[in-house]
Design a protein around this motif. Structure first.
Motif, mmCIF file in Angstrom:
data_model
loop_
_atom_site.group_PDB
_atom_site.id
_atom_site.type_symbol
_atom_site.label_atom_id
_atom_site.label_comp_id
_atom_site.label_asym_id
_atom_site.label_seq_id
_atom_site.Cartn_x
_atom_site.Cartn_y
_atom_site.Cartn_z
ATOM 1 N N SER A 43 -3.469 -7.462 3.005
ATOM 2 C CA SER A 43 -4.479 -8.250 3.731
ATOM 3 C C SER A 43 -4.799 -9.549 2.986
ATOM 4 O O SER A 43 -5.123 -10.568 3.616
ATOM 5 C CB SER A 43 -5.768 -7.449 3.911
ATOM 6 N N HIS A 46 -2.011 -11.798 4.125
ATOM 7 C CA HIS A 46 -2.230 -12.215 5.521
ATOM 8 C C HIS A 46 -3.292 -13.326 5.565
ATOM 9 O O HIS A 46 -3.174 -14.289 6.318
ATOM 10 C CB HIS A 46 -2.749 -11.059 6.376
ATOM 11 N N TRP A 52 -3.514 -14.273 9.884
ATOM 12 C CA TRP A 52 -4.544 -13.865 10.833
ATOM 13 C C TRP A 52 -5.376 -15.098 11.159
ATOM 14 O O TRP A 52 -5.370 -16.070 10.408
ATOM 15 C CB TRP A 52 -5.467 -12.809 10.215
ATOM 16 N N LEU A 184 6.176 3.025 2.864
ATOM 17 C CA LEU A 184 5.784 3.367 1.490
ATOM 18 C C LEU A 184 5.472 2.080 0.734
ATOM 19 O O LEU A 184 6.249 1.595 -0.080
ATOM 20 C CB LEU A 184 6.866 4.178 0.770
ATOM 21 N N GLY A 186 1.525 -0.105 -0.514
ATOM 22 C CA GLY A 186 0.254 0.233 -1.143
ATOM 23 C C GLY A 186 -0.509 1.306 -0.378
ATOM 24 O O GLY A 186 -0.900 2.336 -0.937
ATOM 25 N N LEU A 187 -0.724 1.081 0.925
ATOM 26 C CA LEU A 187 -1.443 2.071 1.725
ATOM 27 C C LEU A 187 -0.630 3.357 1.852
ATOM 28 O O LEU A 187 -1.152 4.458 1.662
ATOM 29 C CB LEU A 187 -1.747 1.510 3.127
ATOM 30 N N THR A 206 10.416 5.700 5.960
ATOM 31 C CA THR A 206 10.609 4.450 5.254
ATOM 32 C C THR A 206 11.802 3.699 5.823
ATOM 33 O O THR A 206 12.724 4.311 6.364
ATOM 34 C CB THR A 206 10.792 4.704 3.737
ATOM 35 N N THR A 207 11.769 2.368 5.659
ATOM 36 C CA THR A 207 12.948 1.560 6.003
ATOM 37 C C THR A 207 13.786 1.298 4.745
ATOM 38 O O THR A 207 14.823 0.660 4.836
ATOM 39 C CB THR A 207 12.516 0.198 6.597
ATOM 40 N N THR A 245 1.240 2.648 8.484
ATOM 41 C CA THR A 245 0.697 1.613 7.582
ATOM 42 C C THR A 245 1.514 0.323 7.585
ATOM 43 O O THR A 245 1.280 -0.564 6.765
ATOM 44 C CB THR A 245 0.660 2.131 6.123
ATOM 45 N N VAL A 246 2.484 0.209 8.497
ATOM 46 C CA VAL A 246 3.439 -0.900 8.424
ATOM 47 C C VAL A 246 2.769 -2.249 8.720
ATOM 48 O O VAL A 246 1.993 -2.375 9.664
ATOM 49 C CB VAL A 246 4.617 -0.633 9.387
ATOM 50 N N VAL A 268 -3.056 1.769 10.966
ATOM 51 C CA VAL A 268 -3.911 1.032 10.020
ATOM 52 C C VAL A 268 -3.257 -0.282 9.610
ATOM 53 O O VAL A 268 -3.953 -1.231 9.233
ATOM 54 C CB VAL A 268 -4.311 1.867 8.773
ATOM 55 N N PRO A 271 -0.365 -6.079 11.524
ATOM 56 C CA PRO A 271 0.554 -7.216 11.539
ATOM 57 C C PRO A 271 -0.061 -8.443 12.201
ATOM 58 O O PRO A 271 -0.969 -8.312 13.037
ATOM 59 C CB PRO A 271 1.746 -6.724 12.366
ATOM 60 N N SER A 293 -7.787 2.588 12.938
ATOM 61 C CA SER A 293 -8.848 2.927 11.988
ATOM 62 C C SER A 293 -9.014 1.789 10.990
ATOM 63 O O SER A 293 -8.033 1.173 10.574
ATOM 64 C CB SER A 293 -8.483 4.231 11.258
ATOM 65 N N LEU A 294 -10.265 1.506 10.648
ATOM 66 C CA LEU A 294 -10.589 0.396 9.746
ATOM 67 C C LEU A 294 -11.226 0.944 8.466
ATOM 68 O O LEU A 294 -12.217 1.679 8.536
ATOM 69 C CB LEU A 294 -11.566 -0.551 10.453
ATOM 70 N N ARG A 340 1.531 -0.709 -5.984
ATOM 71 C CA ARG A 340 0.465 -1.673 -5.789
ATOM 72 C C ARG A 340 0.430 -2.598 -6.994
ATOM 73 O O ARG A 340 0.414 -2.124 -8.134
ATOM 74 C CB ARG A 340 -0.886 -0.942 -5.701
HETATM 75 P P1 NAP Z 1 2.518 -3.265 1.673
HETATM 76 O O1 NAP Z 1 2.197 -2.746 0.313
HETATM 77 O O2 NAP Z 1 3.234 -4.552 1.811
HETATM 78 O O3 NAP Z 1 3.295 -2.085 2.436
HETATM 79 C C1 NAP Z 1 3.758 -2.194 3.762
HETATM 80 C C2 NAP Z 1 4.999 -1.326 3.930
HETATM 81 O O4 NAP Z 1 5.401 -1.379 5.288
HETATM 82 C C3 NAP Z 1 6.211 -1.829 3.175
HETATM 83 O O5 NAP Z 1 6.246 -1.449 1.834
HETATM 84 C C4 NAP Z 1 7.354 -1.188 3.961
HETATM 85 O O6 NAP Z 1 7.547 0.166 3.588
HETATM 86 C C5 NAP Z 1 6.813 -1.207 5.383
HETATM 87 N N1 NAP Z 1 7.378 -2.338 6.128
HETATM 88 C C6 NAP Z 1 7.268 -3.657 5.846
HETATM 89 N N2 NAP Z 1 7.908 -4.406 6.763
HETATM 90 C C7 NAP Z 1 8.405 -3.558 7.655
HETATM 91 C C8 NAP Z 1 9.131 -3.696 8.863
HETATM 92 N N3 NAP Z 1 9.505 -4.912 9.321
HETATM 93 N N4 NAP Z 1 9.455 -2.601 9.566
HETATM 94 C C9 NAP Z 1 9.093 -1.389 9.121
HETATM 95 N N5 NAP Z 1 8.409 -1.171 7.964
HETATM 96 C C10 NAP Z 1 8.060 -2.243 7.259
HETATM 97 O O7 NAP Z 1 1.177 -3.461 2.508
HETATM 98 P P2 NAP Z 1 -0.230 -2.680 2.400
HETATM 99 O O8 NAP Z 1 -1.110 -3.395 1.443
HETATM 100 O O9 NAP Z 1 0.017 -1.240 2.279
HETATM 101 O O10 NAP Z 1 -0.856 -3.006 3.837
HETATM 102 C C11 NAP Z 1 -0.203 -2.558 5.020
HETATM 103 C C12 NAP Z 1 -0.882 -3.134 6.237
HETATM 104 O O11 NAP Z 1 -2.179 -2.541 6.387
HETATM 105 C C13 NAP Z 1 -1.132 -4.652 6.189
HETATM 106 O O12 NAP Z 1 -0.908 -5.191 7.492
HETATM 107 C C14 NAP Z 1 -2.601 -4.747 5.816
HETATM 108 O O13 NAP Z 1 -3.202 -5.952 6.220
HETATM 109 C C15 NAP Z 1 -3.152 -3.568 6.579
HETATM 110 N N6 NAP Z 1 -4.436 -3.055 6.110
HETATM 111 C C16 NAP Z 1 -5.257 -2.515 7.046
HETATM 112 C C17 NAP Z 1 -6.462 -1.953 6.667
HETATM 113 C C18 NAP Z 1 -7.337 -1.303 7.679
HETATM 114 O O14 NAP Z 1 -8.531 -1.111 7.417
HETATM 115 N N7 NAP Z 1 -6.827 -0.900 8.833
HETATM 116 C C19 NAP Z 1 -6.842 -1.973 5.314
HETATM 117 C C20 NAP Z 1 -5.972 -2.505 4.386
HETATM 118 C C21 NAP Z 1 -4.757 -3.051 4.785
HETATM 119 P P3 NAP Z 1 9.023 0.826 3.511
HETATM 120 O O15 NAP Z 1 9.782 -0.014 2.518
HETATM 121 O O16 NAP Z 1 8.743 2.198 3.058
HETATM 122 O O17 NAP Z 1 9.586 0.764 4.892
#
Ligand code: NAP
Ligand code: ZN
Length: 350
Positions: A43, A46, A52, A184, A186-187, A206-207, A245-246, A268, A271, A293-294, A340
């Motif tokens: 985030s 982003h 965003w 896989l 951070g989330l 996972t991809t 979590t993607v 969660v 994108p 979910s937030l 992370r």
């Molecule tokens: P991150 O560490 O970058 O992890 C995202 C994972 O998604 C990547 O490691 C990868 O895992 C997978 N991925 C990435 N691009 C992809 C694609 N094109 N197709 C399929 N899988 C893909 O990010 P994060 O910090 O965990 O955050 C994930 C998302 O949650 C972000 O959009 C963030 O803004 C959002 N977020 C939401 C909340 C909420 O309250 N809802 C809170 C925090 C963050 P693999 O290599 O295993 O495929």
């Protein structure tokens, strides 16, 4: 007021750079904190890159903060100088609406105050986050960090931890349930650890084929390469719950068809552009649910931190200096995070 220093993005396409700004003097209900560590959430990226809507530059990201209390206001009852504390995604909310009354400040009906890039009720302008040396926060939004938890590994719990814990609890994940975690990062890696600790059978999607061994070590019972339709087909109609979590748009249908009758997939990942719309028949034929979910409320965030202390759960981290933040963002975009990045804030003085 007193001056603080940190790192800010000054434009969507500019590298992160040193930035000086003001923090308010602690009021009667405030806690002043020296920041030791700050996790790097997708985030942050982003927002810093204006993917965003609504980024106000300069923006100081960071909402996975662990630090030490340096000062408390006269009416602060729960914190004392020297304590290790956390601050997550929120620093204020209205405290009057039905959601706040239920401890669901993240759904505050007038909108919570984000730790960064939200209107600052005290100083005007916008709030500045945890990529900084200090922060001042109302004690209602400060969390206790147990001495049992490594402070750097605990920082990502403040967003990645609660964002996965809250939906796992809300959808009552536990023994006897088959649970999927998609992505896989951070989330996702926190989702795997927490769902495993809650007693579920955990399948990680996972991809990245290279993450298989790590996923099993983190607590997954099985790993599925989501780009392989044959592996995916073996799991059709079998999941009680999937946490997605993607951070990028992708086909949700590939996962919806893996849910049992009445199973739920909760999104969660947030994108910058929409997922292709799912096929309605994949929902209606088995009364499946697609949800969102937030983060989580403050009470539940403390519950999650206590759960992690009890179960010995922290984030797997790669420690970086603040000067390495742009490189960390680039690796995040390549799904190359294990799992992370956490900024050692002592590097700010360098
Ligand atoms: P991150 O560490 O970058 O992890 C995202 C994972 O998604 C990547 O490691 C990868 O895992 C997978 N991925 C990435 N691009 C992809 C694609 N094109 N197709 C399929 N899988 C893909 O990010 P994060 O910090 O965990 O955050 C994930 C998302 O949650 C972000 O959009 C963030 O803004 C959002 N977020 C939401 C909340 C909420 O309250 N809802 C809170 C925090 C963050 P693999 O290599 O295993 O495929
Ligand atoms: Zn976050």
């Amino acid at each position: 007021m007193s001056s603080a220093s940190g790192f800010a993005a000054h434009a969507a396409d500019a590298p992160m750079a040193p930035f000086s700004f003001e923090r308010r003097a602690p009021g009667a209900h405030d806690v002043a904190i020296d920041i030791l560590f700050c996790g790097v959430c997708h985030s942050d990226l982003h927002t810093a890159r204006a993917e965003w809507e609504g980024t106000v530059f300069p923006v100081v990201p960071g909402h996975e903060i662990v630090g030490r209390v340096t000062q408390v206001g006269a009416h602060v009852s729960n914190f004392a100088v020297g304590m290790t504390v956390g601050v997550g995604c929120m620093v204020d909310s209205c405290q009057a609406c039905a959601s706040c009354a239920e401890g669901l400040e993240q759904y505050c009906e007038t909108g919570f105050t984000g730790t960064y890039n939200s209107p600052d009720k005290h100083l005007g302008g916008v709030t500045y986050g945890g990529y900084a040396d200090r922060i001042v926060v109302d004690e209602k939004f400060v969390l206790h960090i147990s001495d049992k938890l490594d402070p750097a590994g605990a920082a990502p719990l403040l967003c990645a931890g609660i964002t996965t814990y809250s939906p796992l609890r809300h959808w009552k994940v536990g023994p006897g349930m088959k649970v999927g975690i998609v992505g896989l990062g951070g989330l996702g890696h926190m989702g795997v650890k927490l769902a495993h600790a809650m007693g579920a059978q955990v399948v990680l999607f996972t991809t990245s084929p290279g993450k298989e061994a790590d996923a099993l070590r983190l607590g997954a019972n099985e790993v599925v390469i989501s780009k392989d339709p044959k592996q995916m087909a073996l799991h059709a109609n079998s999941f009680d719950f999937i946490l997605n979590t993607v951070a990028a748009p992708h086909s949700l249908d590939a996962f919806l068809v893996l849910l049992k009758r009445e199973g739920t997939m909760t999104l969660v990942g947030a994108p910058a552009s929409p997922h292709p719309s799912p096929q309605v028949f994949n929902l209606i034929m088995k009364r499946r649910h697609l949800a969102g979910s937030l983060i989580g409320g403050i009470r539940e965030t403390q519950e999650m931190l206590d759960f992690c202390a009890e179960h010995g759960i922290t984030s797997d981290i790669e420690m970086i200096r603040i000067q390495e933040i742009d490189a960390a963002y680039e690796r995040m975009l390549k799904s190359d995070v294990k799992y992370r990045f956490v900024i050692d804030m002592a590097s700010l003085a360098a």
